[in-house]
Design a protein around this motif. Sequence first.
Motif, short mmCIF file in Angstrom:
data_model
loop_
_atom_site.label_atom_id
_atom_site.label_comp_id
_atom_site.label_asym_id
_atom_site.label_seq_id
_atom_site.Cartn_x
_atom_site.Cartn_y
_atom_site.Cartn_z
N LEU A 43 -4.45 45.00 44.76
CA LEU A 43 -5.78 46.48 44.67
C LEU A 43 -4.98 47.90 45.82
O LEU A 43 -5.16 48.48 45.84
N ALA A 44 -4.66 47.10 46.85
CA ALA A 44 -3.54 48.35 48.22
C ALA A 44 -3.15 48.97 47.38
O ALA A 44 -2.67 49.87 47.16
N HIS A 45 -1.99 48.31 46.12
CA HIS A 45 -0.52 47.92 45.81
C HIS A 45 -1.18 49.39 44.85
O HIS A 45 -0.36 50.48 44.14
N ASP A 46 -2.31 48.94 44.06
CA ASP A 46 -2.96 50.25 43.09
C ASP A 46 -3.58 51.66 43.34
O ASP A 46 -2.98 52.45 43.42
N ALA A 47 -3.56 51.69 44.98
CA ALA A 47 -4.16 52.36 45.54
C ALA A 47 -3.08 53.01 45.65
O ALA A 47 -3.14 54.68 46.05
N TYR A 48 -1.92 53.01 46.45
CA TYR A 48 -0.83 53.27 47.15
C TYR A 48 0.11 53.59 45.78
O TYR A 48 0.30 55.34 45.76
N LYS A 49 -0.38 53.37 44.13
CA LYS A 49 -0.09 54.06 43.53
C LYS A 49 -0.85 55.30 42.86
O LYS A 49 0.62 56.15 42.48
N THR A 97 0.14 62.09 43.80
CA THR A 97 -0.46 63.28 44.42
C THR A 97 0.75 64.02 45.33
O THR A 97 1.02 65.07 45.74
N VAL A 98 2.12 62.96 45.51
CA VAL A 98 2.68 63.82 46.20
C VAL A 98 4.49 63.33 45.78
O VAL A 98 5.68 63.48 45.92
N ALA A 99 4.75 62.15 44.23
CA ALA A 99 5.62 62.85 43.51
C ALA A 99 5.40 62.80 42.50
O ALA A 99 4.23 62.25 41.60
N ASP A 100 6.77 62.60 41.55
CA ASP A 100 6.58 62.62 39.73
C ASP A 100 6.70 61.26 38.90
O ASP A 100 5.94 60.61 38.14
N PRO A 141 8.95 51.89 49.66
CA PRO A 141 8.26 50.81 49.20
C PRO A 141 7.13 50.20 49.60
O PRO A 141 6.41 50.69 50.81
N PHE A 142 5.54 49.99 48.40
CA PHE A 142 4.69 49.78 49.38
C PHE A 142 4.56 47.93 50.00
O PHE A 142 5.49 47.03 50.06
#
Length: 243
Positions: free
Chosen positions: A168-174, A179-182, A192-193
Amino acid sequence: MSATAGSLVSKTEYLDYQLPEKIQNICAERDNCPEIEVKYLKSNHSWIDTTINARINSLVVNSKPTESAPIKTPSTQADVNAAINDFAASQFQDMPEEVSWAYSLTVTPVYLGHVNNFELFEINSYVFTGGAHGMPYSEYLTFDLSTEKQVTLDDMLIKGKKPRFEALAHDAYKTWVKTVADDVSSYEKNWPFMLSNNVTLTDTGINIRYQHYSIGPYAYGMPVLSIPYSELNKVIKPYFIPK
């Protein structure tokens, strides 16, 4: 986060510290003193004060904080004063006389409010010893009033559910990366996460705080990833989900 309705009253007090006379004399000559500001928590819950202030002392003594590093041996007031003396003296050992900027060290506890029975704090620190920028640091601390103990991420998780929480944290990271990269996959190759244990409860979910350079360049600050309680059902213990 909610404000506490009368159960916890907190304020901060400055460390009673004075630069050694030798360093004061050098300061007077160069008109360039190190900036030292260390604050301690003083609340109506002494057991919380003890834990937070011990962590503040540890951050001062180590001055290069490591996220979630445990306190192996509590630092004494003498340890704290000696560490600050060394920090202040190092400015004049390391830097040429013509340098116009000063070293800086600040450590401050911040009360974030409460969720249910949990009192929430953050310790913020900042160290500057030259270069392009200083190094901020931020650490969450969560306290359970009913047990009078500090609570960690592992305490919150149902046994065996850490891999699910990490996913879930990895999903939040993505979501944050967008918001900062294309391109998420390209970004993740460079940054990396990783899962951080630096978490706090909020009214809507769990926030995960990252330090500078953990999952992004310095310019991106200290990212906070949020996981809503709606996704944490059967991942964290019901006790930690607001009613």
